[in-house]
Scaffold this motif. Sequence first.
Motif, short mmCIF file in Angstrom:
data_model
loop_
_atom_site.label_atom_id
_atom_site.label_comp_id
_atom_site.label_asym_id
_atom_site.label_seq_id
_atom_site.Cartn_x
_atom_site.Cartn_y
_atom_site.Cartn_z
N UNK A 146 55.91 19.16 29.69
CA UNK A 146 56.08 19.79 28.39
C UNK A 146 56.78 18.94 27.34
N UNK A 147 57.20 17.74 27.70
CA UNK A 147 57.87 16.84 26.76
C UNK A 147 57.00 15.61 26.55
N UNK A 148 56.78 15.24 25.29
CA UNK A 148 55.98 14.06 24.99
C UNK A 148 56.81 12.80 25.21
N UNK A 149 56.28 11.89 26.00
CA UNK A 149 56.95 10.62 26.28
C UNK A 149 55.96 9.48 26.06
N UNK A 155 76.19 11.42 36.31
CA UNK A 155 75.37 11.44 37.51
C UNK A 155 73.90 11.65 37.16
N UNK A 156 73.64 12.48 36.18
CA UNK A 156 72.28 12.75 35.69
C UNK A 156 72.41 13.39 34.32
N UNK A 157 71.28 13.51 33.61
CA UNK A 157 71.32 14.06 32.27
C UNK A 157 70.06 14.87 32.01
N UNK A 158 70.22 16.06 31.44
CA UNK A 158 69.09 16.91 31.08
C UNK A 158 68.70 16.61 29.63
N UNK A 159 67.40 16.39 29.42
CA UNK A 159 66.87 16.05 28.10
C UNK A 159 65.57 16.82 27.89
N UNK A 160 65.55 17.73 26.90
CA UNK A 160 64.38 18.58 26.69
C UNK A 160 64.02 19.27 28.01
N UNK A 161 62.78 19.12 28.48
CA UNK A 161 62.36 19.75 29.74
C UNK A 161 62.50 18.80 30.92
N UNK A 162 63.25 17.71 30.74
CA UNK A 162 63.35 16.66 31.75
C UNK A 162 64.76 16.58 32.33
N UNK A 163 64.84 16.07 33.55
CA UNK A 163 66.13 15.74 34.16
C UNK A 163 66.06 14.28 34.57
#
Length: 243
Positions: A27-30, A144-152
Amino acid sequence: MSALPASSAAYAFAASPCGGLRTDLNGTTVTLRASGALWIEARRMLVVADLHLEKGSAYAARGQMLPPYDTRDTLRRLQGEIIAAAPQAVVLLGDTFHDRKSEDRLARDDAAALRALAGMTRLIWVVGNHDSDGPRDLPGETLDEIAVESLILRHEPTEGPQAGEVAGHLHPCARIVAASGSVRRRCFVTDGARMVVPAFGAYAGGLSIRDEAFAGLFARAPLCGALGAGRVHAIGWRSIKAD
């Protein structure tokens, strides 16, 4: 690697003006950039994995002499990406250093280059298995990790289906065979739900995406974005052969 199920749903890449490939990832454009960096447009975020800075000096300490310019070359390419894309943030997706003593072995100019990058953009260090403590004397945030839009975004892929996961660690490569011969290239690999990104470091090796280490990561046959000279090539699963 065992056969993967075909998908009844359409999944494809689209060409990007930068020579990369655009796609929808959970769901996220990359955009898959030819450098091996991943671009998340909605956040103007650049993601690079597995720089393995000071790998050359680590090998030299064990008597295996390699040209000691890997860190400088890797940082030069990263700086070029930052200048080209003008990101608001850069995520270093783990194993930025080759080992826990790499930061101590940095040449003064290379340490200064890292500090300069932090002056150009927000620098986020996601820890990996080679650098689990993160940097000590360099600027930026350590996570440790990062949530970005619909991504982890995390360093190491987790087992089983993980929608939205972007990881490095495995250094994906693909061997592509055609009538004219075969080539082996670093690559992105994704099924539209999750993605493993290529290693960015000059001396980082590569593992075939047909290796068992990738088994179980994808729910359907993935697509490969193979890195070429100035562009990313979309390669179907059937065209990728084991090493």
